[in-house]
Enzyme design. Structure first.
Site, mmCIF file in Angstrom:
data_model
loop_
_atom_site.group_PDB
_atom_site.id
_atom_site.type_symbol
_atom_site.label_atom_id
_atom_site.label_comp_id
_atom_site.label_asym_id
_atom_site.label_seq_id
_atom_site.Cartn_x
_atom_site.Cartn_y
_atom_site.Cartn_z
ATOM 1 N N ALA A 13 -12.047 19.862 61.552
ATOM 2 C CA ALA A 13 -13.352 19.276 61.233
ATOM 3 C C ALA A 13 -13.248 18.408 59.987
ATOM 4 O O ALA A 13 -12.332 18.556 59.171
ATOM 5 C CB ALA A 13 -14.379 20.386 61.023
ATOM 6 N N ARG A 19 -11.865 17.694 52.594
ATOM 7 C CA ARG A 19 -12.085 18.390 51.333
ATOM 8 C C ARG A 19 -11.233 19.648 51.167
ATOM 9 O O ARG A 19 -10.514 19.791 50.193
ATOM 10 C CB ARG A 19 -13.581 18.736 51.194
ATOM 11 N N SER A 37 -5.580 23.507 66.818
ATOM 12 C CA SER A 37 -6.399 22.416 67.320
ATOM 13 C C SER A 37 -6.338 22.406 68.839
ATOM 14 O O SER A 37 -5.253 22.484 69.425
ATOM 15 C CB SER A 37 -5.919 21.070 66.775
ATOM 16 N N ARG A 38 -7.506 22.296 69.463
ATOM 17 C CA ARG A 38 -7.556 22.221 70.922
ATOM 18 C C ARG A 38 -7.303 20.811 71.432
ATOM 19 O O ARG A 38 -7.252 20.584 72.641
ATOM 20 C CB ARG A 38 -8.919 22.736 71.397
ATOM 21 N N LEU A 75 -15.575 25.500 61.738
ATOM 22 C CA LEU A 75 -16.067 25.163 63.071
ATOM 23 C C LEU A 75 -17.577 24.909 63.052
ATOM 24 O O LEU A 75 -18.250 25.203 62.054
ATOM 25 C CB LEU A 75 -15.736 26.308 64.035
ATOM 26 N N LYS A 98 -20.464 27.469 55.382
ATOM 27 C CA LYS A 98 -21.863 27.869 55.483
ATOM 28 C C LYS A 98 -22.535 27.090 56.612
ATOM 29 O O LYS A 98 -22.090 25.986 56.964
ATOM 30 C CB LYS A 98 -22.574 27.665 54.137
ATOM 31 N N ARG A 166 -26.074 18.999 62.528
ATOM 32 C CA ARG A 166 -27.361 19.191 61.833
ATOM 33 C C ARG A 166 -28.539 18.809 62.712
ATOM 34 O O ARG A 166 -29.673 19.224 62.448
ATOM 35 C CB ARG A 166 -27.392 18.355 60.547
ATOM 36 N N ASP A 178 -28.860 24.058 57.012
ATOM 37 C CA ASP A 178 -27.839 23.244 56.358
ATOM 38 C C ASP A 178 -28.063 23.118 54.859
ATOM 39 O O ASP A 178 -27.148 23.362 54.075
ATOM 40 C CB ASP A 178 -27.808 21.851 56.986
#
Length: 352
Positions: A13, A19, A37-38, A75, A98, A166, A178
């Site tokens: 992701a 980061r 990784s898929r 994820l 989170k 989101r 979020d």
């Protein structure tokens, strides 16, 4: 366990590649050893970029890797619970983005799994690792602004991409999950406990169905907190608009970049004493740019290695999620909602 903590990452992701994985490469106490990784092509590309020695084609294979001590879970929100649970069951420590879960019942199950496994798990609120929050705690503890009476927070950014989690209701999207999770976590951090009751006003996007503007009042008994969060408001820059302030009986303090720093940025805490007028501070504390994702990975790794460093139990996430559920219930019912007695319903449940 080796001299450093050996990390594996589930998925590639943007939060991970942009980061947290760079932080893992820089943290002295961490070694990035595996990626799952898929998407084989993407997995190979990311592994090459970060010099990751092993790429697994499935998440299950990474959890079975004996060379992995800790797992980072970046994820989509609706998958956090399942893969954090599986990681604990596989004997791995877990750092999960989170919101840790999208229901309080899921967090309770993770608490039980943590206790059974004896492994450490945290919700990845990187902001708590920034030195400005230790300074805030010190200012309050010293009585500089007197007794804390109230807290106010605002977070907002423009998110219009339908593919963005989101904006996906069933995936745990929306402003409360979020951005509200930051505000609630910070309020509870200041007060040292969750609120007793809450009331909320939510405005939903007519196409996405998510709450795009949410305002809340949190009642801590003799103290109050208020926040507004929006996913279609404020800044459209690389970082969210953020404000956090604390009102004391003899003064106040204000933070101008309190939460997630997408890029390490200098920031300040301004403090007003009993003689301050308007919003003019009597003292200012400045902080150099700090990569709090690096600070998070290093602190978490050092904790696993046995160093005496801070940690945040996921009971904090349980308090946050119960509060979010109570806020959704309040908005549906148009009334105050007791947090402890709230009967949880999905965020997607229709308003009444």
């Amino acid at each position: 366990m080796t001299a450093t903590v050996r990390w594996g990452v589930l998925g590639a992701a943007a939060i991970a590649t942009g980061r947290t994985m760079p932080a893992m490469r820089e943290a002295p106490s961490a070694t990035l050893v595996a990626l799952a990784s898929r998407d084989p092509a993407k997995g190979r590309r990311v592994a090459q970029e970060f010099a990751i020695p092993r790429v697994h084609a499935t998440y299950e294979a990474l959890l079975a890797d004996p060379e992995v001590d800790a797992v980072y879970v970046p994820l989509p929100n609706q998958l956090h619970f399942e893969w954090s649970l599986r990681a604990l069951q596989a004997g791995k420590h877990v750092l999960c983005e989170k919101p840790l879960c999208i229901s309080s019942e899921q967090v309770q199950r993770l608490c039980a799994a943590r206790d059974r496994s004896g492994r450490h798990i945290e919700e990845a609120f990187a902001f708590r690792n920034h030195p400005q929050w230790a300074k805030l705690a010190g200012i309050i503890a010293a009585g500089t602004i007197g007794d804390v009476r109230a807290v106010h927070a605002t977070l907002a950014k423009q998110f219009f991409d339908p593919a963005d989690v989101r904006n996906q209701l069933e995936a745990g999207g929306g402003a409360l999950y979020d951005l509200g999770s930051y505000a609630i976590s910070a309020c509870n951090l200041v007060f040292g406990r969750p609120p007793a009751r809450v009331v909320a006003a939510l405005e939903r996007d007519p196409a996405f169905g998510i709450d795009r503007l949410s305002s809340a009042l949190l009642d801590y008994g003799d103290r109050h907190a208020a926040f507004t969060v929006g996913t279609q408001a404020g800044s459209d820059a690389w970082g969210t608009h953020q404000q956090f302030s604390v009102l004391g009986s003899r003064g106040w303090l204000r933070m101008n970049f309190p939460f997630a720093h997408a890029r390490p940025t200098a920031c300040q805490i301004e403090v007003g004493d009993a003689g301050s007028v308007g919003a003019f501070p009597s003292a200012t504390f400045s902080f150099e740019p700090a990569n709090h994702y690096l600070l998070q990975v290093e602190r978490f790794s050092r904790r696993l290695l046995g160093d005496a460093v801070p940690g945040w139990p996921i009971e904090d996430a349980l308090d946050t999620m119960r509060t979010i559920e109570a806020l959704f219930a309040s908005a549906r019912q148009g009334a105050w909602q007791d947090v402890a007695s709230c009967t949880a319903l999905p965020a997607s449940a229709p308003a009444t």
